[in-house]
Enzyme design. Structure first.
Site, mmCIF file in Angstrom:
data_model
loop_
_atom_site.group_PDB
_atom_site.id
_atom_site.type_symbol
_atom_site.label_atom_id
_atom_site.label_comp_id
_atom_site.label_asym_id
_atom_site.label_seq_id
_atom_site.Cartn_x
_atom_site.Cartn_y
_atom_site.Cartn_z
ATOM 1 C CB SER A 196 34.710 63.176 61.759
ATOM 2 O OG SER A 196 33.883 64.310 61.545
ATOM 3 C CE LYS A 197 36.840 61.871 68.871
ATOM 4 N NZ LYS A 197 37.816 62.353 69.869
ATOM 5 N NE ARG A 198 32.324 67.677 59.787
ATOM 6 C CZ ARG A 198 33.393 67.107 59.254
ATOM 7 N NH1 ARG A 198 34.430 66.824 60.015
ATOM 8 N NH2 ARG A 198 33.437 66.807 57.976
#
Length: 470
Positions: free
Chosen positions: A238-240
């Site tokens: 994911s974006k993290r």
């Protein structure tokens, strides 16, 4: 012999992400390996979330990666008449029925299922009930109540699902729009898709779709469900975890061929080989060799691959890609040295094109200030004479080739009876602004005579002020 036809069918609700790009790559490679066709389909039936910007982002990502499609893009929103035709056919054959159950009733079913720990499915209340087509209703597929759905997944092997685990899914909403599982079946049939390669979060959908295929008397494609990509902490990417959009990797200075090479290795391998040309991938790739287990995305490994491709890349190709990043720094590469020659000078020195652009900006414009550590070490009073001698020599130099400039530095070093580094390093800091650059001869040649003299004057002025403040 049947022609292999694969497809990539993203929903345009956001950018083309890494997982989708890998699915597209596997589908593209499988079609290419078998001399087949690769189809692009835009599944835009989610009218609230689908956007034109997202469609453009997907198309841009596919183009940047070089994943060319033989047919498409096809848009599901252009095919509603066809979907309704098939839904009517299912209604007429008894394989679908209208349902007018209220939201309250469905919520109650869901709550009861959660309380009992049972399946969260529809109970078939309207299966044998007459519902007028003139009143608000959905259309549900009449899923078989007994038996199993079995298919050979090209990645996971034999998959068996009991029909009792599947409920009567909605295939047309109250507003008249068709749902995912129906549209996918119709599209895959009409487009002659023989092999469906997609994420294994769709594995359960395969069972539902196979039942719809059989109800319509259509051939069922072969399925291959590939494991998800995980972040290095073991959770879904994911974006993290950093960039997940394909075009963000372009912005970050990665080469499309490096990202392709990295993505294909997330779940597929060929012995111990790490580096593959596109032609090699087409020749060697087989979906049967894809691992069942999830893969872990490792940015450091991608950086290593990117650096390899930069070092080994064709300078003209790299210059074409680098020009975009130079433009982002406000530099017009046509106003200065040949960018291809700059690439040749910097290929060994950068892991990304962003890095290459940043360390190459001095070729095109004067830097704002000297690196503090480099200036402290190399722009000392003792460097005044070497710099003055070099300035005098460079001002009258007519041959500005690297070879002639190298000889000039050697000559000044010999005259001053010092090692070449005592001349080259102050000169490098004066011209570049820092202590690292390509060879001093290539550096001087690419920066050009006027800029070299101007920057040496600046360095001499810096030394004078340093002496004054000492």
């Amino acid at each position: 012999m049947t022609t292999i036809r694969t497809r990539f069918a993203p929903s345009p609700t956001g950018y083309l992400h890494v997982g989708g790009a890998r699915t597209a790559l596997f589908s593209w490679l499988y079609a290419r390996h078998h001399g087949g066709a690769f189809v692009l389909r835009i599944e835009d039936t989610d009218l609230e979330r689908s956007t034109e910007a997202a469609v453009n982002a997907i198309l841009e990502g596919m183009t940047w990666l070089g994943l060319e499609y033989e047919e498409g893009p096809f848009y599901q929103t252009h095919r509603f008449d066809r979907y309704n035709e098939v839904i009517d056919e299912l209604l007429a054959s008894g394989h679908a029925y209208r349902c007018n159950c209220s939201k309250e009733r469905l919520d109650g079913l869901r709550a009861a299922a959660e309380k009992s720990g049972g399946m969260r499915g529809y109970d078939g209340h309207c299966r044998d009930k007459f519902v007028s087509p003139d009143e608000p209703h959905v259309v549900r597929f009449r899923n078989p109540e007994t038996g199993v759905v079995a298919f050979d997944d090209q990645v996971h092997g034999k998959v068996v699902v009991h029909n009792s685990e599947l409920d009567d899914l909605i295939i047309r909403r109250t507003d008249g729009s068709p749902t995912y599982n129906l549209t996918v079946v119709v599209d895959d049939h009409d487009m002659g898709i023989t092999h469906v390669i997609r994420g294994d979060d769709h594995k359960r959908n395969a069972s539902r779709q196979i039942n719809i295929f059989k109800a319509l008397g259509w051939d069922v494609p072969r399925y291959a469900h590939v494991a998800l990509i995980m972040g290095d902490d073991g959770t879904k990417l994911s974006k993290r975890h950093g960039a997940v959009s394909v075009m963000q990797y372009k912005e970050d200075g990665f080469l499309p061929e490096a990202l392709l090479n990295y993505l294909v290795r997330l779940g597929w391998s060929h012995g111990d080989q790490e580096i593959f040309s596109v032609d090699e991938l087409i020749r060697l790739f087989d979906i049967a060799d894809v691992n069942k287990a999830a893969s872990t995305f490792n940015t450091e490994k991608l950086l290593w691959l990117n650096q390899h491709y930069i070092k080994a890349g064709d300078p003209a190709h790299l210059a074409h890609l680098l020009s975009y990043h130079m433009g982002k720094l406000g530099i017009d590469p046509s106003q200065g040295p040949d960018l291809v020659e700059v690439v040749k000078a910097q290929q060994e020195r950068a892991r990304t094109l962003v890095e290459m652009a940043e360390i190459s900006s001095f070729f095109y414009r004067d830097f704002d200030e000297f690196d503090a550590d480099a200036a402290k070490k190399h722009l000392r009073p003792v460097a005044r004479e070497p710099l003055e001698r070099m300035r005098t020599a460079l001002e009258v130099q007519t041959d500005w080739s690297p070879e002639a400039l190298h000889q000039l530095v050697m000559d000044v070093s010999a005259e001053l009876e010092v090692k070449m580094g005592k001349v080259a390093q102050p000169l490098r800091v004066a011209v570049v602004g820092r202590a690292a650059s390509p060879g001093i001869d290539v550096t001087l040649s690419l920066v050009g005579q006027a800029a070299c003299l101007r920057r040496i004057d600046r360095a001499l002025d810096y030394i004078s002020k340093r002496e004054t403040n000492a």
